[in-house]
Structure formats: C-alpha cells, structure tokens
Design an enzyme around this catalytic site. Sequence first.
Site, short mmCIF file in Angstrom:
data_model
loop_
_atom_site.label_atom_id
_atom_site.label_comp_id
_atom_site.label_asym_id
_atom_site.label_seq_id
_atom_site.Cartn_x
_atom_site.Cartn_y
_atom_site.Cartn_z
N GLU A 116 4.52 -0.26 0.57
CA GLU A 116 4.58 -0.49 -0.88
C GLU A 116 4.55 -1.98 -1.24
O GLU A 116 4.55 -2.32 -2.41
CB GLU A 116 5.86 0.09 -1.52
N GLU A 161 0.83 -1.21 0.00
CA GLU A 161 0.00 0.00 0.00
C GLU A 161 0.85 1.25 0.00
O GLU A 161 2.04 1.21 0.35
CB GLU A 161 -0.94 0.02 1.20
#
Lengths: 323, 323
Positions: free
Chosen positions: A289, A146
């Site tokens: 991420e 994310e």
Amino acid sequence: MKQELLNEVAAQWNSRTKPQGSLGRLEELAQEYCVIRGLAQARIEKLGLYLYAGDHGITEEGISLYPKAVTRQMLANFEAGGAAVNVLARQHGVEVKVIDAGVGEGTKNFAQVPAMTEAECAERLLAGRVDAREAAGKYELVGVGEMGIGNTTSAAAILAAIGGYSAAEVTGRGTGLDDAGVQHKARVIDAALEKHALKGATTLKVLQTVGGFEIARMAGFLMEAGTLKLPVMLDGFITCAAALVAVKMEPASRDVFFFSHRSAERGHGRMLEELDGDPILDLGMRLGEGSGAILGMHLVRCAMNLYHDMASFESASVSRSEA
Amino acid sequence: MKQELLNEVAAQWNSRTKPQGSLGRLEELAQEYCVIRGLAQARIEKLGLYLYAGDHGITEEGISLYPKAVTRQMLANFEAGGAAVNVLARQHGVEVKVIDAGVGEGTKNFAQVPAMTEAECAERLLAGRVDAREAAGKYELVGVGEMGIGNTTSAAAILAAIGGYSAAEVTGRGTGLDDAGVQHKARVIDAALEKHALKGATTLKVLQTVGGFEIARMAGFLMEAGTLKLPVMLDGFITCAAALVAVKMEPASRDVFFFSHRSAERGHGRMLEELDGDPILDLGMRLGEGSGAILGMHLVRCAMNLYHDMASFESASVSRSEA
C-alpha cells in the site's frame, strides 16, 4: 560537478552543531537526496504517494489467502480513508493518489496464457510515465505503493525470471500462506516460467507475461522518474519488482530510488541485492500500500529538516572539536 | 488480567483491514504500549522529551574531542531552538524540557575522587523522580535525552562496573575519538574502577563514583516512571546507562522502557544485551540529545494511530482471508 555538490553538502552538515557524522544514516539520506536533485540547497515541500491497484488472473490458481474481490474492496477503503496507508498519510501530510491500473478486468492467468498483451503492457508503461510527469510537477519526493491480491506471485515470478532464481528461492507467504501454500505457489511460478520459456527472455517479455497491470504502470513511473530526476521512495517487495523491471530497461532510473524498508516477504532480500538497495527501516512489515514508503519519506524529510534548520557552530556560538 | 488485555489488543489488530501481522513491529509496539498502560484502548495525546544536561570533571583527563564549555553552549543552543533535537521536536510536535542537572559546577574528576558526594547523588535521584511525576501528568509517552561533554566515559564506566566488562569492551569513540583516544579513555576508566574498587560495588556506589549529574537524575526519572507506569522512550548509550542503573535498583522500571535506536557508540550493543532491549531503529546515529528518542516516539505514535484509526473488515466491507 558532482564532487562540488558533495563537498557543499558535507560542508553544510559539518557546520551544524553536532559531532561530525553523528546523525549517521540521516546525513547520508540528505546527501543522496541533494545528489538526485543536483542541488545542495534542495528542499522538500510536498510529499505524494502514488498507489497502484490491479487484479491478477493468477489468483485462479489458489495462490493467495484472500479472494480477488478484495482488491476492489480495498480500492473503496483507500477512497474512504480507512486503510493503513490513509492513516499514515494523514499523520505525515502525504497526498495519496489512488490509481486503478486494471481492477475488475485484471490480467489473464499466466499459468495458462501471458498476463497481458503487448499493447496492454505498453499502455501501462506509458500511463506510468504520464503519472511521473504529473508527480514531478507537484512533489519533491514521491512514494509508490500497490495493492493487488495475487501480486506477490507476479513479483516473485519477475524476480525469478530476471535474476535467474528458482521459484523456491524467492517465493514467500504473501498475505500469510502456510508452508504447503508457499510450495504450491512456487510450483505455479516455476511451471509458468517453463511454459512461457522466460529464462533469458527480455525484461519487457517477462513483464508482459507474468507481470501485473499495477506493476507495469509502476515500472513506467519509475523509468520516467529516473529521466526527470524525481526522487522516489520504494515500498516493499512488489514495488521493488517494478523497480527491477525499470532498472533493467533503463539503468539510470536506479539513481532516483530510496529503499524504505526491508519487507518480511521472503524474496525481498534477494530483490534488494539485485537492486543494490540498502533499506532505511527493518520493521518486519509486509503490508504494501506504500505504508513503508511513507515511513521512509518521513525520515528523508527529517534528514532534510536537520540539514537545513540546525544552527551552525558560528551562529550558536558553540566551540568546535579540538581535533 | 494481562492475558485478557493481550487478547483484546490482538482482536483489535486482527479486525483491521490488513493481513494478520502484516504491520510487523508496529503491531508489537502498540501491544507493548497498551500493556504498559494496562489499557487496550490507551491513546497517546501529547509527547514530551526531558533533556538532561550535566558537566563532567573527567573531561580533565582529555577523554573528549570537545571542550567542557560546549555543554553550557549547547544548553543555550537548546533554549534557542537550534540543536538537532529542537528541529526534530518541532517537526514531531514534541515538547522539550531542558533540565540543568549540574552544568558549570559539574561532577568531580573521578580519575581522582568520586564524581559526586552521596548527598549530591541522592538529590539528583530525587529530582528525577519529581520530574517523572510532572511528566506523567502531562504526557502519555515521554522520551529522555542528554547532553554532557564527557558522558560517554561515565556511561562506559557504569556499564563496565555493573556488567563486569573490561573498559576495552565497552569504550567507544564518543564524539569522534581516534583509536589512540579510545585506548586512553579505556585506560582512564579501568584505572578509576580499580582505584575506587568498583567491581562488585552496589549500583548506587557505582553511580555516585563514576556517574554524572544528568545520568543520576535520569535514573531517578526512570525508576519513578516504572512506579507510575509511564511509558518512556530511551535514546542511546547514555540514557541506557541511566536505565541500567534504574533496572538494577528497581527492576520493575524495565517494564516501561522502549528502546528507540541502536547507537553507533561501541558499548551500546552490550548495554542493550544487559537491558534485554531490542531497538526499533538502526540508523547509525550517535548524537544523543534525545534525537533518536523522538524518532522512536514517532513510530509508537504511528503504531497507535494505525491500531485505533484503521477501518475494520466489517466497517469497510472487506472480505476476510479464506484460511
């Protein structure tokens, strides 16, 4: 049925040219992978990473070192291949799918009003389910990651509300706040939990009120992955907040999770306790991420390669132990 | 000079599109790698693994679950590509060089007489130095691994003698001994240290008396790697015994070591304390062969790829933090 599978996995490991149990956690990972797939001869061909981005209205409260605009800028960086997750994905042959779950518009500032409407939240949950169905058709192991400036605040609020913690117990530095910044962030969270009366609220209400678009869509992904028996590698603190939501709503989703790493973000230890998760790696990472998820998927692939490709004592004419 | 290098490395990391320090241990690994090479723009092209095998006369004392013949059988397995290390090496693009440091003939039983003559020990040390020179011409990062039925006994004896421990403090299960087996193994070690009067002996005398051919040749490799500033990834308990010998004889060799993983073998914790080593991974592995070293090298390569290949805030037009 499960016992038969476990016996078959153990027999295959113990046929390999190594002392029993000597590959440690790698032996466990292969076993867990086979159990999720319900198949002692399960194989991993392709790895995927679903990378969810969303903007957060709570950034208006000054809870992050970075401006909200960075979420959109990082989306462009992901597309151009310049972010950490891209470098790791190329190295490991992982396909990255970047998903804009709500960048630009973003959630509302939950210090004032609920982050999402019921409809917005339901939409993301459903979209995440659709993503998982797509993923299950393409990959044998999939990571989630994310990006969203402000989302450690959202994740900490979810953990505090669901786990019954004070914000001080679960609020961390995010991208690098100092002590005063963390205290401010915790006060913002406590005030929001109070304002919206979230102690004892339903999980769905917590998600809608203090969650993020990317967190909601990940939660939908994770619940559907549970239904589909798609093995999923979680990343750090924020993906685990989505996992906590998923597990509270659909407990069976827990069965498909791997925990890639112990994040340096303060609340992650408690989050892992809530999820009964034992991370594979502890590298002090706190980037998100999906960077940790890729490293974790790599180790599961190592485990499966060893499990399938090592010679047996018989095929290699190696003597077994005398015990 | 070193400070300039550290500043350059820090500046390069901090230009990358991520919160400062958020890659945790990976940022440290890249820094350590650059420091060893003395070059902020150091790169890793090729990875190699030197895998040393030797037979141990001490197996006559019944200190291993496996017969001595397994060392030679595993050499054949390495050559055929069926061992764990082969599977991992193929997956990670690591070239494996298998070195017979003394299989077949083997060392003498050090419960009775010194394991090696002075000349045999000196020969292995020199041969290891020659190996390291070859490795430095081919690889930018090299792992060491080992195979030798009986060699945890040798490694524990080295640690006990050099570190001043009782055998009970450093003796573990090896390939899987039960409690009674471990106690017997510890008694064999204590008796040998006493018989050969090794408390306070020189490191060279310890190596010659209770070491193994593969351990001696690794020690030579590691000392020469120190001289050549060749970064080396250590594996588990036995490679660390060679590292302990190397550091005691040539302290500067310590500067080129990475510690891949914390082994499940009992004495490894104390060994790591003696070497002031902080392993990257903790996966409960206890196989040897360089299996952990390959996983460790992989993470250093990940670190260097991130360090070099991530976009900068400027090139990706991402806003920096407001702090």
